[in-house]
Design a protein around this motif. Structure first.
Motif, PDB file in Angstrom:
ATOM      1  N   GLY A   1     -39.524  55.541  -8.605  1.00  0.00           N
ATOM      2  CA  GLY A   1     -38.329  54.705  -9.248  1.00  0.00           C
ATOM      3  C   GLY A   1     -37.805  53.542  -8.696  1.00  0.00           C
ATOM      4  N   ASN A   2     -36.816  52.945  -8.978  1.00  0.00           N
ATOM      5  CA  ASN A   2     -36.317  51.823  -8.572  1.00  0.00           C
ATOM      6  C   ASN A   2     -34.888  51.427  -8.099  1.00  0.00           C
ATOM      7  OD1 ASN A   2     -34.770  52.011 -10.801  1.00  0.00           O
ATOM      8  ND2 ASN A   2     -35.469  50.445 -12.082  1.00  0.00           N
ATOM      9  N   GLU A   3     -34.494  52.585  -7.690  1.00  0.00           N
ATOM     10  CA  GLU A   3     -32.887  52.713  -6.997  1.00  0.00           C
ATOM     11  C   GLU A   3     -33.023  51.885  -5.808  1.00  0.00           C
ATOM     12  OE1 GLU A   3     -32.023  56.815  -6.485  1.00  0.00           O
ATOM     13  OE2 GLU A   3     -31.624  57.068  -8.766  1.00  0.00           O
TER      14      GLU A   3
ATOM     15  N   SER B   1     -33.492  41.311 -20.076  1.00  0.00           N
ATOM     16  CA  SER B   1     -34.410  42.039 -19.448  1.00  0.00           C
ATOM     17  C   SER B   1     -34.385  41.471 -17.870  1.00  0.00           C
ATOM     18  CB  SER B   1     -36.192  41.892 -19.790  1.00  0.00           C
ATOM     19  OG  SER B   1     -36.976  42.389 -18.845  1.00  0.00           O
ATOM     20  N   ILE B   2     -33.968  42.387 -17.069  1.00  0.00           N
ATOM     21  CA  ILE B   2     -33.878  42.071 -15.533  1.00  0.00           C
ATOM     22  C   ILE B   2     -35.021  42.291 -14.755  1.00  0.00           C
ATOM     23  CG2 ILE B   2     -32.386  42.188 -13.632  1.00  0.00           C
ATOM     24  CD1 ILE B   2     -31.068  40.774 -16.197  1.00  0.00           C
ATOM     25  N   TYR B   3     -35.898  41.280 -14.363  1.00  0.00           N
ATOM     26  CA  TYR B   3     -37.097  41.873 -13.620  1.00  0.00           C
ATOM     27  C   TYR B   3     -38.079  42.711 -14.247  1.00  0.00           C
ATOM     28  CZ  TYR B   3     -37.703  39.085  -9.179  1.00  0.00           C
ATOM     29  OH  TYR B   3     -37.985  38.178  -8.324  1.00  0.00           O
TER      30      TYR B   3
ATOM     31  N   LEU C   1     -20.357  43.358 -28.477  1.00  0.00           N
ATOM     32  CA  LEU C   1     -21.826  43.180 -28.939  1.00  0.00           C
ATOM     33  C   LEU C   1     -22.783  44.063 -28.967  1.00  0.00           C
ATOM     34  CD1 LEU C   1     -22.225  39.488 -27.253  1.00  0.00           C
ATOM     35  CD2 LEU C   1     -21.334  40.086 -29.467  1.00  0.00           C
ATOM     36  N   LYS C   2     -23.977  44.026 -29.752  1.00  0.00           N
ATOM     37  CA  LYS C   2     -24.805  45.060 -29.556  1.00  0.00           C
ATOM     38  C   LYS C   2     -26.083  44.462 -28.683  1.00  0.00           C
ATOM     39  CE  LYS C   2     -24.134  46.403 -34.505  1.00  0.00           C
ATOM     40  NZ  LYS C   2     -24.398  46.270 -35.933  1.00  0.00           N
ATOM     41  N   MET C   3     -26.230  45.444 -27.735  1.00  0.00           N
ATOM     42  CA  MET C   3     -27.210  44.837 -26.646  1.00  0.00           C
ATOM     43  C   MET C   3     -28.605  45.783 -26.494  1.00  0.00           C
ATOM     44  SD  MET C   3     -24.369  43.428 -23.955  1.00  0.00           S
ATOM     45  CE  MET C   3     -25.475  42.102 -23.238  1.00  0.00           C
ATOM     46  N   LEU C   4     -29.521  45.207 -26.099  1.00  0.00           N
ATOM     47  CA  LEU C   4     -30.701  45.921 -25.989  1.00  0.00           C
ATOM     48  C   LEU C   4     -31.205  45.200 -24.631  1.00  0.00           C
ATOM     49  CD1 LEU C   4     -33.367  47.683 -26.594  1.00  0.00           C
ATOM     50  CD2 LEU C   4     -34.187  45.849 -27.848  1.00  0.00           C
ATOM     51  N   GLU C   5     -31.518  46.424 -23.754  1.00  0.00           N
ATOM     52  CA  GLU C   5     -32.394  46.137 -22.470  1.00  0.00           C
ATOM     53  C   GLU C   5     -33.884  46.696 -22.746  1.00  0.00           C
ATOM     54  OE1 GLU C   5     -32.239  46.242 -17.595  1.00  0.00           O
ATOM     55  OE2 GLU C   5     -30.659  47.400 -18.809  1.00  0.00           O
ATOM     56  N   ILE C   6     -34.656  45.709 -22.086  1.00  0.00           N
ATOM     57  CA  ILE C   6     -36.189  45.913 -22.126  1.00  0.00           C
ATOM     58  C   ILE C   6     -36.471  46.165 -20.524  1.00  0.00           C
ATOM     59  CG2 ILE C   6     -38.570  44.916 -22.526  1.00  0.00           C
ATOM     60  CD1 ILE C   6     -36.956  45.123 -24.938  1.00  0.00           C
ATOM     61  N   GLY C   7     -36.890  47.339 -20.396  1.00  0.00           N
ATOM     62  CA  GLY C   7     -37.172  47.866 -18.958  1.00  0.00           C
ATOM     63  C   GLY C   7     -35.940  48.277 -18.217  1.00  0.00           C
ATOM     64  N   CYS C   8     -35.303  49.000 -18.885  1.00  0.00           N
ATOM     65  CA  CYS C   8     -33.865  49.393 -18.416  1.00  0.00           C
ATOM     66  C   CYS C   8     -33.629  50.302 -17.219  1.00  0.00           C
ATOM     67  CB  CYS C   8     -33.005  50.004 -19.549  1.00  0.00           C
ATOM     68  SG  CYS C   8     -33.448  51.891 -19.928  1.00  0.00           S
ATOM     69  N   GLY C   9     -34.750  50.776 -16.812  1.00  0.00           N
ATOM     70  CA  GLY C   9     -34.973  51.620 -15.318  1.00  0.00           C
ATOM     71  C   GLY C   9     -33.671  52.413 -15.483  1.00  0.00           C
ATOM     72  N   ASN C  10     -33.116  52.935 -14.169  1.00  0.00           N
ATOM     73  CA  ASN C  10     -32.130  53.842 -14.112  1.00  0.00           C
ATOM     74  C   ASN C  10     -30.766  53.336 -14.848  1.00  0.00           C
ATOM     75  OD1 ASN C  10     -30.798  52.086 -12.243  1.00  0.00           O
ATOM     76  ND2 ASN C  10     -31.843  52.972 -10.541  1.00  0.00           N
ATOM     77  N   GLY C  11     -30.465  52.430 -15.400  1.00  0.00           N
ATOM     78  CA  GLY C  11     -29.462  52.194 -16.254  1.00  0.00           C
ATOM     79  C   GLY C  11     -28.423  51.299 -15.669  1.00  0.00           C
ATOM     80  N   GLN C  12     -28.534  50.821 -14.261  1.00  0.00           N
ATOM     81  CA  GLN C  12     -27.404  49.994 -13.928  1.00  0.00           C
ATOM     82  C   GLN C  12     -26.873  48.816 -14.515  1.00  0.00           C
ATOM     83  OE1 GLN C  12     -27.439  49.767  -9.543  1.00  0.00           O
ATOM     84  NE2 GLN C  12     -29.533  50.802  -9.502  1.00  0.00           N
ATOM     85  N   SER C  13     -27.961  48.052 -15.252  1.00  0.00           N
ATOM     86  CA  SER C  13     -27.661  46.747 -15.813  1.00  0.00           C
ATOM     87  C   SER C  13     -26.880  47.335 -17.160  1.00  0.00           C
ATOM     88  CB  SER C  13     -28.897  46.155 -16.078  1.00  0.00           C
ATOM     89  OG  SER C  13     -29.160  45.530 -14.878  1.00  0.00           O
ATOM     90  N   LEU C  14     -27.362  48.403 -17.706  1.00  0.00           N
ATOM     91  CA  LEU C  14     -26.661  48.931 -19.092  1.00  0.00           C
ATOM     92  C   LEU C  14     -25.186  49.183 -18.492  1.00  0.00           C
ATOM     93  CD1 LEU C  14     -29.284  51.169 -20.459  1.00  0.00           C
ATOM     94  CD2 LEU C  14     -28.640  49.037 -21.699  1.00  0.00           C
ATOM     95  N   GLN C  15     -25.120  49.966 -17.520  1.00  0.00           N
ATOM     96  CA  GLN C  15     -23.731  50.426 -17.219  1.00  0.00           C
ATOM     97  C   GLN C  15     -22.712  48.968 -16.855  1.00  0.00           C
ATOM     98  OE1 GLN C  15     -23.461  52.792 -13.546  1.00  0.00           O
ATOM     99  NE2 GLN C  15     -21.390  52.454 -13.469  1.00  0.00           N
TER     100      GLN C  15
ATOM    101  N   GLY D   1     -31.652  50.886 -24.783  1.00  0.00           N
ATOM    102  CA  GLY D   1     -32.440  50.515 -23.673  1.00  0.00           C
ATOM    103  C   GLY D   1     -33.946  51.179 -24.077  1.00  0.00           C
ATOM    104  N   VAL D   2     -35.114  50.428 -23.344  1.00  0.00           N
ATOM    105  CA  VAL D   2     -36.387  50.893 -23.354  1.00  0.00           C
ATOM    106  C   VAL D   2     -37.049  50.896 -22.316  1.00  0.00           C
ATOM    107  CG1 VAL D   2     -37.229  48.710 -24.322  1.00  0.00           C
ATOM    108  CG2 VAL D   2     -38.674  50.709 -24.850  1.00  0.00           C
ATOM    109  N   ASP D   3     -37.709  51.729 -21.873  1.00  0.00           N
ATOM    110  CA  ASP D   3     -38.416  51.948 -20.709  1.00  0.00           C
ATOM    111  C   ASP D   3     -39.722  52.709 -20.580  1.00  0.00           C
ATOM    112  OD1 ASP D   3     -37.684  50.862 -17.527  1.00  0.00           O
ATOM    113  OD2 ASP D   3     -38.754  52.568 -17.467  1.00  0.00           O
ATOM    114  N   ILE D   4     -40.986  52.378 -19.849  1.00  0.00           N
ATOM    115  CA  ILE D   4     -41.891  53.189 -19.699  1.00  0.00           C
ATOM    116  C   ILE D   4     -41.840  54.439 -19.074  1.00  0.00           C
ATOM    117  CG2 ILE D   4     -43.039  52.405 -17.532  1.00  0.00           C
ATOM    118  CD1 ILE D   4     -45.597  51.883 -19.049  1.00  0.00           C
ATOM    119  N   SER D   5     -40.973  54.542 -18.340  1.00  0.00           N
ATOM    120  CA  SER D   5     -40.789  55.818 -17.591  1.00  0.00           C
ATOM    121  C   SER D   5     -39.813  56.836 -17.965  1.00  0.00           C
ATOM    122  CB  SER D   5     -40.499  55.477 -15.995  1.00  0.00           C
ATOM    123  OG  SER D   5     -39.751  56.638 -15.252  1.00  0.00           O
ATOM    124  N   GLU D   6     -40.169  58.083 -18.695  1.00  0.00           N
ATOM    125  CA  GLU D   6     -38.937  59.144 -18.827  1.00  0.00           C
ATOM    126  C   GLU D   6     -38.175  59.441 -17.806  1.00  0.00           C
ATOM    127  OE1 GLU D   6     -37.281  60.856 -21.572  1.00  0.00           O
ATOM    128  OE2 GLU D   6     -39.516  60.524 -22.287  1.00  0.00           O
TER     129      GLU D   6
END
Length: 249
Positions: A18-20, A120-122, A48-62, A74-79
């Protein structure tokens, strides 16, 4: 370069570790010692309509949902990370997002010419195809839409501390893929270190114009850092994070 191996190795890492623990790479932080609170790259995201690349655990979406963004994707490689993101958004403030599990380089059903902002944040540095990823991101944005991303500064990746001095450990021009094992957590990742020019040229090729680049460390954040913090010492001497804001022509 074996893209499948890279995706599998990095996906397993994010699924299991994880990335917490990575507190500085979710908004309002762009990375170590660079903040949205100071630079205000997003501005008012209301409606606004916003898309995060590599959204991880959703903190930036929040972060954006709490600021009244109209749609969150959001899109991420990890389910596993996407499960955490959905739980966080629902539990935190009743937010919803469209969450897609996919490498950022691949087609995954994201609509074309739809978003006002992609960010995309990091995460962007994990792509195995920088030009292809930027081309996809351009296709997701409406004309005049904005793309903002942050990543580890290439100079930071080249330098180590040796007997009280900062010295180059590797060539700035070395872009080979290699395994990395973060000191703060067990597990392996596979990464390539790109030059700043790679990012800038890939943006231009995808039809973006750069509006702003940030690579200076925030002095106010540095002043609040522990004197024994090696990362703060590095950030006072050279950039450890960079952020680019670009607009689709």
């Amino acid at each position: 370069m074996d893209k499948q191996r890279i995706h599998e190795t990095n996906g397993i890492y994010w699924d299991t570790r994880g990335n917490e623990f990575l507190k500085a790479i979710v908004l309002p932080q762009y990375g170590a010692f660079v903040s949205e609170e100071k630079h205000q790259l997003f501005g008012d995201v209301t409606g606004l309509k916003m898309l995060e690349i590599g959204c991880g655990n959703g903190q930036s979406l929040q972060y954006h949902g709490e600021r009244q963004a109209a749609e969150l994707w959001g899109v991420d490689i990890s389910e596993k990370q996407l499960e955490k993101a959905a739980q966080r958004l629902a539990a935190g403030c009743g937010l919803e997002a469209v969450l897609l599990c996919s490498p950022m380089e691949e087609e995954c059903g994201i609509p074309a010419s739809y978003f006002d902002i992609v960010y995309s944040i990091y995460a962007i540095g994990w792509t195995t195809d920088l030009e292809g990823t930027f081309a996809r991101i351009a296709s997701y944005l409406r004309t005049d839409g904005v793309f903002i991303f942050s990543w580890s500064h290439p100079i930071h990746r080249c330098i180590v501390q040796d007997d009280g001095q900062y010295v180059f450990r590797k060539s700035y021009f070395d872009e080979k893929w290699h395994p990395v094992s973060p000191d703060y957590v067990q597990g392996e990742l596979i990464l390539a270190d790109r030059k700043l020019s790679d990012y800038i040229n890939a943006l231009a090729k995808a039809g973006f114009v750069i509006e702003q680049m940030i690579e200076e460390s925030d002095g106010d954040i540095l002043q609040m850092s522990d004197d024994s913090d090696d990362l703060a010492g590095r950030a006072a001497m050279f950039p450890v994070t960079f952020v680019l804001k670009a607009r689709k022509l």
